[in-house]
Design a protein around this motif. Structure first.
Motif, mmCIF file in Angstrom:
data_model
loop_
_atom_site.group_PDB
_atom_site.id
_atom_site.type_symbol
_atom_site.label_atom_id
_atom_site.label_comp_id
_atom_site.label_asym_id
_atom_site.label_seq_id
_atom_site.Cartn_x
_atom_site.Cartn_y
_atom_site.Cartn_z
ATOM 1 N N UNK A 57 -9.218 4.681 -12.654
ATOM 2 C CA UNK A 57 -7.964 4.219 -12.051
ATOM 3 C C UNK A 57 -8.275 3.344 -10.845
ATOM 4 N N UNK A 58 -7.252 2.637 -10.360
ATOM 5 C CA UNK A 58 -7.432 1.797 -9.182
ATOM 6 C C UNK A 58 -6.076 1.419 -8.610
ATOM 7 N N UNK A 59 -6.046 1.179 -7.318
ATOM 8 C CA UNK A 59 -4.897 0.560 -6.651
ATOM 9 C C UNK A 59 -5.452 -0.460 -5.665
ATOM 10 N N UNK A 60 -4.614 -1.407 -5.258
ATOM 11 C CA UNK A 60 -5.046 -2.427 -4.298
ATOM 12 C C UNK A 60 -4.353 -2.276 -2.952
ATOM 13 N N UNK A 61 -3.755 -1.120 -2.743
ATOM 14 C CA UNK A 61 -3.095 -0.860 -1.467
ATOM 15 C C UNK A 61 -3.338 0.574 -1.047
ATOM 16 N N UNK A 62 -2.646 0.988 0.007
ATOM 17 C CA UNK A 62 -2.775 2.354 0.494
ATOM 18 C C UNK A 62 -1.428 3.058 0.379
ATOM 19 N N UNK A 63 -1.474 4.379 0.387
ATOM 20 C CA UNK A 63 -0.265 5.196 0.267
ATOM 21 C C UNK A 63 0.347 5.380 1.654
ATOM 22 N N UNK A 64 1.185 4.418 2.031
ATOM 23 C CA UNK A 64 1.745 4.399 3.387
ATOM 24 C C UNK A 64 3.251 4.617 3.407
ATOM 25 N N UNK A 65 3.812 5.107 2.305
ATOM 26 C CA UNK A 65 5.257 5.375 2.269
ATOM 27 C C UNK A 65 5.579 6.669 3.009
ATOM 28 N N UNK A 66 4.761 7.700 2.823
ATOM 29 C CA UNK A 66 4.991 9.003 3.434
ATOM 30 C C UNK A 66 4.915 8.900 4.956
ATOM 31 N N UNK A 67 5.966 9.325 5.647
ATOM 32 C CA UNK A 67 6.070 9.283 7.108
ATOM 33 C C UNK A 67 5.937 7.861 7.662
ATOM 34 N N UNK A 68 6.072 6.866 6.782
ATOM 35 C CA UNK A 68 6.059 5.479 7.220
ATOM 36 C C UNK A 68 4.720 4.967 7.685
ATOM 37 N N UNK A 69 3.627 5.633 7.321
ATOM 38 C CA UNK A 69 2.311 5.162 7.742
ATOM 39 C C UNK A 69 1.249 5.649 6.754
ATOM 40 N N UNK A 70 0.036 5.132 6.942
ATOM 41 C CA UNK A 70 -1.090 5.536 6.098
ATOM 42 C C UNK A 70 -1.873 6.696 6.707
ATOM 43 N N UNK A 71 -1.376 7.292 7.780
ATOM 44 C CA UNK A 71 -2.144 8.327 8.477
ATOM 45 C C UNK A 71 -2.476 9.515 7.580
#
Length: 461
Positions: A57-71
């Motif tokens: 699998x692969x993605x070209x971004x980060x999961x930054x929807x949760x809490x509005x950030x990638x933290x």
């Protein structure tokens, strides 16, 4: 003898893939993802287990929807840091002879001309064992980092994808004739120019006038995977996919996806036997049922709700930090992954999932079922899933690297072989030949074989 069962291994060139939080387990080795030996060891293990392929699998971004950030994603290694999956293929191909390699590449952000060359190169270097999982992407963060305000709308991404496939089909299938390469040392001629053709593609999204840079690879077109189960994704798969992946928490959900996909393929006039459907699953097993159950409980103690919700929020485009953990999930339209949310809501309206339940569920193996038991119990459940859903095999996620896959190879594969429902040897040849017993090229009726090279544009005198 039941229907033959097929296995793919579902992996990612990262620390935390489909079991968020499990990397913290003391026996897990996912942190070795930057070590070449990590991948060659896995490839050899899967080939010993006669798996169809290792699917990346692969993605070209980060999961930054949760809490509005990638933290949360960064803190809990939710598919970040993440390396390029294609670079792993030559490494693992050199360590194996028969195992296939499915790679995920988001066509939305890479030009088809350069991508076609990269895939042809991998098909050559793997001796025809490469497959491509066709995805259109679902993360706005990827679009932003590639210069766009946001990704295209869900259905428009598939409109672009249809043209993208037409371009790469023309390059792979029509640009070089089979006998274009002469390799005549005596006369100093390597390629006959008369048998290499510009594709003259001029479309809505792409302009590709020239010819393919690569001579024909063993499969020409890679084996084609696709995983979309939205109505538009299903229609796309019906035209293009040779193998599809479905994910759902119950047989009812998976059976619906299978029926919809096969019906769409049938409507295009395709042979149902030329479309293999794999369902995602996680197998937790051991020498005894007691040992398997103890592993399951041990793994559950490492579940991390924040990590799981960061993953689920990225999949769906819905920030689940805005909802109480005991709130029920209702179907919400979004331009991210529609099937991810639908599998917990609209696909099975008889079941109401809470946010906590969904987070706990995907923490072990993602959106597929978790099958726990000794070898006989697991084999019984696998055969039941096959019979009751109409799938052709399983895309196996892991909880612990590489313990989960080693347990499958050591315990489950021999039991399935004893039941004569799992192969004991590879048939040889390309990945397409391994799966369909024919090949190495696309089926003559496939859309990729039907494309035609366009005539050159006429210019004014």
């Amino acid at each position: 003898m039941g229907k033959q069962i097929r296995f793919n291994a579902f992996q990612m060139n990262t620390v935390g893939h489909q079991s968020p939080g499990m990397w913290a387990h003391p026996r897990d080795h996912s942190h070795r993802y930057t070590d070449p030996d990590h991948w060659t060891e896995l490839a050899r293990l899967l080939e010993a287990g006669r798996f169809d392929a290792l699917f990346l699998a692969d993605v070209l971004g980060v999961y930054d929807v949760y809490q509005g950030s990638a933290d949360a994603a960064l803190t809990h290694a939710v598919q970040v840091p993440l390396n390029d999956p294609l670079a792993l293929v030559p490494l693992m191909a050199s360590a194996t002879t028969h195992l296939g390699f499915g790679v995920t590449c988001a066509l939305t952000y890479e030009h088809p001309y350069t991508f076609a060359r990269r895939i042809s190169t991998l098909d050559h270097l793997s001796r025809g064992r490469i497959g491509w999982n066709i995805v259109t992407g679902y993360l706005d963060s990827a679009a932003r980092n590639l210069g766009l305000d946001r990704q295209l709308g869900h259905d428009e991404r598939y409109d672009l994808a249809d043209e993208y496939l037409d371009v790469v089909y023309k390059l792979w299938e029509k640009s070089w004739e089979d006998d274009a390469v002469i390799n005549d040392k005596q006369h100093g001629v390597y390629t006959d120019p008369a048998k290499v053709h510009p594709i003259n593609h001029h479309g809505r999204y792409y302009q590709v006038p020239g010819f393919h840079l690569c001579e024909p690879s063993p499969q020409r077109t890679p084996l084609l995977y696709q995983a979309g189960t939205s109505p538009r994704g299903t229609a796309f798969a019906a035209r293009h996919a040779e193998c599809t992946f479905v994910s759902g928490p119950s047989k009812k959900v998976v059976r619906r996806y299978v029926e919809d996909t096969r019906a769409a393929a049938h409507a295009t006039g395709r042979d149902a036997d030329r479309l293999l459907i794999y369902a995602q699953a996680l197998i937790i097993t051991g020498k005894t049922a007691t040992e398997a159950q103890a592993k399951y409980e041990d793994y559950r103690s490492y579940i991390n709700i924040d990590a799981a919700l960061a993953l689920l929020s990225g999949w769906t485009g819905v920030d689940f930090s805005r909802f109480p953990l005991d709130a029920t999930i209702d179907y919400i339209e979004s331009d991210a992954g529609r099937s991810a949310l639908a599998s917990f809501s609209a696909a099975d309206p008889t079941r109401k999932w809470t946010v906590r339940e969904a987070a706990e569920y995907i923490s072990l193996g993602g959106r597929g079922p978790v099958i726990v038991g000794d070898a006989a119990q697991v084999a019984d459940q696998l055969q039941a899933w096959m019979e009751e859903t109409g799938i052709d095999g399983f895309n196996l996620a892991f909880a612990i690297a590489h313990e989960t896959m080693r347990d499958v190879v050591d315990f489950i594969v021999p039991e399935l072989q004893r039941r004569s429902c799992y192969r004991t040897e590879y048939s040889g040849g390309t990945l397409r030949h391994q799966l369909f017993g024919a090949g190495p090229y696309l089926h003559p009726q496939h859309a990729g074989r039907q494309v035609k090279i366009d005539p050159p544009l006429q210019t004014a005198a």
